[in-house]
Scaffold this active site. Structure first.
Site, PDB file in Angstrom:
ATOM      1  N   ASP A 187      72.310  48.347  27.730  1.00 30.98           N
ATOM      2  CA  ASP A 187      70.248  47.960  27.724  1.00 30.98           C
ATOM      3  C   ASP A 187      70.510  47.006  28.741  1.00 30.98           C
ATOM      4  O   ASP A 187      71.249  45.737  28.904  1.00 30.98           O
ATOM      5  CB  ASP A 187      69.982  47.618  27.031  1.00 30.98           C
ATOM      6  CG  ASP A 187      68.503  48.152  27.057  1.00 30.98           C
ATOM      7  OD1 ASP A 187      68.050  48.255  27.777  1.00 30.98           O
ATOM      8  OD2 ASP A 187      68.358  47.774  25.800  1.00 30.98           O
ATOM      9  N   ASP A 242      60.777  53.529  28.708  1.00 30.31           N
ATOM     10  CA  ASP A 242      60.647  53.413  27.542  1.00 30.31           C
ATOM     11  C   ASP A 242      58.952  54.150  26.928  1.00 30.31           C
ATOM     12  O   ASP A 242      58.469  53.743  25.756  1.00 30.31           O
ATOM     13  CB  ASP A 242      60.207  51.976  27.134  1.00 30.31           C
ATOM     14  CG  ASP A 242      61.722  51.376  26.247  1.00 30.31           C
ATOM     15  OD1 ASP A 242      62.584  51.895  26.537  1.00 30.31           O
ATOM     16  OD2 ASP A 242      61.148  50.470  26.607  1.00 30.31           O
TER      17      ASP A 242
HETATM   18  C1  DGJ Z   1      64.195  48.620  25.290  1.00 23.26           C
HETATM   19  C2  DGJ Z   1      65.069  50.521  25.841  1.00 23.26           C
HETATM   20  O1  DGJ Z   1      65.143  50.440  26.350  1.00 23.26           O
HETATM   21  C3  DGJ Z   1      64.933  50.559  24.355  1.00 23.26           C
HETATM   22  O2  DGJ Z   1      65.022  51.942  24.458  1.00 23.26           O
HETATM   23  C4  DGJ Z   1      65.577  50.002  23.271  1.00 23.26           C
HETATM   24  O3  DGJ Z   1      67.472  49.910  23.790  1.00 23.26           O
HETATM   25  C5  DGJ Z   1      65.542  48.411  23.102  1.00 23.26           C
HETATM   26  N1  DGJ Z   1      65.518  47.668  24.525  1.00 23.26           N
HETATM   27  C6  DGJ Z   1      66.230  47.911  22.066  1.00 23.26           C
HETATM   28  O4  DGJ Z   1      66.154  46.055  21.868  1.00 23.26           O
END
Ligand code: DGJ
Length: 720
Positions: free
Chosen positions: A469, A539
């Site tokens: 991430d 997201d």
């Molecule tokens: C952003 C990601 O897009 C989410 O899926 C998740 O992993 C969060 N970060 C966790 O902090």
């Protein structure tokens, strides 16, 4: 050989099976663009013989353009010499043609597995006054119908240059009768499709964020006015780069059109010492005479087969269950094991432990950089958790955000200067930036520390999957170790540092499936796909929002690379309620997985999920490796439809979605695509056999139903 140089006419022919790209060296030494489009065997009508004195560079279609000598359009590059001058003039020096394709030093790129898969042409241009040489590379993937380009700047003088702009390519078109298509959006609304007519002047998209970004994707296409999914000319450009970029289209006084793409020249400089070279990122260019559909399928195949790497490249992807939207930071070992157990029971193949497992990470306020398991949440340690989970017969995956550091972390306390920052300024840390700072990947020791920390965990216990991430754009650009004259190199050096880390980590752990993520789809680009064959698309996991996000993403990127999960209803991002059927069918357009609290499912819901999973296991060879066809666009109405067809056209999967209920129960027909018109297909669950011709030219019946969120999926199998 797909590349031919005709000495007499001084024409270069780059042929793929369906396309030609043609250039010519003028007598005066300029390299001009002649043609790009449908394949042409021999070209006769060119401008080469205009004499040296009368060359008006402003009217020449160029392959790579200089500033200050008569071409008043935007140049492809600009360098500043020690004497302050920025004028340049590029003339042909020499060229070489060879079989195969070379990797780009330090940068991701498409590749070949044997030399006959591509040929390469390198044309060397020089500016004799500054002693700058520019190597333009063209790789021709004949069978894939793709040409890739990049430029390398070499300082042949004995003085330092300052590069102020170095784009990857320049393509000039002799008219401006096009629309431009781009993929734009925001966090939770990535890669929506926008199309507009070209007008005189500059129209551009860019990122200044240090990541390719949610807001603009490094992809643009020029479309003939009549072009649609299935007809018309499309010229598409995609940059294999994950940092700040520029994609620019310029229509000039003569209505010619210049397309350029590359590292964003904004706030960029690079000092090039004598003898050194600067490599620009690769651009992947596709021409389609059959509309956007063929353009996308061309990209999909190349990216699936010759961009993505690793053991999972050609493998069906595991159905995963991720705990993020189930628990967020609030979990313990018991909860995690419960979710994994139910996941296994329902047929899921991989459990992914998301953010919150390390340091003291109960919120996004702290601990990034401290990659040590949180024994408060997982008292028996990570090893024990992994063992308990894998014992159940489900694999284990783990979340990292290795490029970041929290000010409240041991790593930051030990090395406060390891983050990107400007002296005497407190870096922006407002809530929007998740209270975190970006590690300074321009520094080798920082990169090596990240490699060490991640590798230690990955080799300590059997981990099958990593979610990599990255949740913060770059601000306060500066590095504690670069001299002031090199400070404007920081953002590009950051990306190079990232690629160094990814190369090391993915080569060390070739059997791990890596999925990239950047607050959802903030870094969905070919650069990241080279290292990691899938990217979490957004997201926003709401099924209806995902129709547009995923539909737009398929413009350039293959469905198998699109991370897509079934999440809870009501949806956590926008509160919409939707059934498992539509949530499932949308997620089947990507990698397919789940991201909700399985412990809260009723027995009936569990049965639904189980069936969904069985179904997907049976069809994923079609959806993940078949050819993709868009049928109805969510950007144009209430309905969306797309389908997948295996390469041999013997099997297909069709997905249909209608968001809002419509009055009057008239059944509609949906015309399918990509089938074999000469054969017949059995439609799953229906008692009829239908010809491919009928399915494509007349269509399949779509019944109107009562209520919002109608969805259907049909599986077709050839019957002799
Ligand atoms: C952003 C990601 O897009 C989410 O899926 C998740 O992993 C969060 N970060 C966790 O902090």
């Amino acid at each position: 050989m797909s590349i031919i140089y005709d000495e007499k006419s001084k024409l270069f022919y780059l042929h793929t099976n369906k396309t030609s790209y043609i250039m010519q060296i003028y007598d005066a030494g300029y390299l001009s663009h002649v043609y790009w489009g449908k394949r042409i065997k021999n070209f006769s009508i060119t401008n080469k013989d205009i004499g040296e004195e009368v060359v008006n560079l402003d009217a020449v279609l160029q392959e790579y353009s200089a500033y200050g000598t008569g071409d008043f359009r935007t140049p492809s590059y600009e360098i500043q010499l020690e004497n302050g001058s920025t004028t340049g003039e590029l003339k042909y020096l020499n060229h070489r043609i060879f079989s195969g394709k070379r990797p780009l030093e330090g940068l991701p790129s498409t590749y070949v597995e044997s030399e006959n898969e591509a040929d390469t042409l390198e044309i060397v241009l020089e500016d004799t006054i500054s002693r700058l040489e520019i190597v333009l590379s063209y790789a021709v993937f004949e069978n894939y119908n793709v040409i890739t380009r990049n430029a390398k700047l070499i300082n042949k003088s004995n003085k330092e240059f300052k590069i102020k702009r170095a784009l990857s390519f320049n393509v000039d078109f002799n008219n401006s009768n096009y629309d431009v298509l781009q993929l734009s959006g925001a966090w939770a609304r990535e890669r929506h499709i926008y199309r507009r007519a070209l007008i005189p002047g500059i129209q551009s998209i860019d990122s200044k964020r240090g990541i390719s970004s949610h807001q603009q994707n490094p992809f643009i296409a020029l479309l003939s006015k009549d072009a649609n999914e299935d007809f018309g000319d499309v010229y598409a450009f995609n940059l294999a780069y994950s940092g700040s970029f520029l994609a620019q289209v310029e229509v000039d006084q003569f209505f010619t059109t210049r397309v350029q793409m590359g590292i964003n020249p904004f706030d960029f400089e690079w000092n090039l010492e004598p003898g050194q070279s600067f490599q620009t990122p690769e651009a992947i260019m596709v021409y389609s005479s059959n509309g956007l559909g063929e353009m996308s399928r061309t990209y999909h195949k190349l990216y699936r087969e010759r961009l993505c790497k690793g053991a999972y490249r050609d493998k069906e992807r595991p159905i995963l269950i991720n705990n993020w939207e189930a628990t967020y930071f609030n979990f313990d070992a018991k909860k995690i094991e419960e979710i994994a157990s139910i996941g296994k029971e329902l047929g899921m193949e991989l459990f992914v432990l998301d953010d919150g497992w390390f340091g003291k990470r109960d919120s996004d306020n702290c601990s990034l950089g401290d990659w040590v398991v949180d024994l408060k949440k997982l008292p028996e340690g990570l090893d024990n958790l992994v063992e308990n989970i894998t014992k159940k017969g489900i694999r284990f995956g783990l979340w990292f955000e290795p490029e970041m550091v929290s000010p409240d972390s041991d790593l930051y306390r030990a090395h406060p200067d390891w983050c990107i920052h400007v002296p005497n300024r407190t870096p922006a840390q407002w809530k929007y930036q998740r209270n975190q700072l970006v590690l300074d990947l321009t520094r080798k020791e920082v990169c090596d520390k990240i490699i060490e920390m991640v590798s230690n965990i990955l080799s300590s216990t059997p981990i099958s999957y990593v979610k990599w991430d990255m949740n913060r754009s770059l601000t306060d650009i500066g590095s504690a170790v670069l001299p002031s004259k090199n400070q404007r190199e920081t953002v590009h050096r950051y990306v190079l540092g990232l690629y160094y880390i990814l190369e090391e980590v993915t080569s060390k752990f070739p059997n791990i499936l890596f999925e990239s993520c950047s607050s959802g789809g903030g870094r969905f680009d070919p650069g990241m796909l080279y290292y990691m064959p899938q990217t979490w698309a957004s997201d926003d996991s709401d099924a209806v929002e995902r129709l547009k996000i995923q539909y737009g993403t398929t413009m350039a990127y293959p469905p198998v690379s699109i991370g897509a999960h079934v999440s809870a209803s009501p949806n956590h991002q926008i509160g919409r309620e939707a059934g498992f059927d539509i949530r499932g069918n949308v997620a089947m357009g990507g990698t397919f997985g789940y991201e909700l609290d399985l412990t809260k499912l009723t027995e009936e819901e569990k049965e639904t999920v189980k069936k969904q999973i069985e179904y997907f296991k049976d069809i994923r060879h079609i959806t993940q490796f078949g050819d993709f066809y868009r049928i109805l666009s969510p950007f144009e109405g209430n309905e969306t439809a797309w389908m997948f067809v295996t390469e041999d056209k013997k099997e297909a999967m069709v997905f249909y979605f209608k968001v809002l209920a419509e009055p009057f129960g008239v059944s509609k027909k949906l015309k399918l695509k990509g089938l074999n018109e000469k054969t017949t297909y059995q439609i799953d669950g229906r008692d009829i056999i239908v010809g491919g011709d009928e399915l494509m030219y007349s269509g399949i019946n779509v019944e109107n139903t009562f209520g919002d969120f109608t969805t259907y999926s049909w599986r077709l199998k050839e019957v002799e």
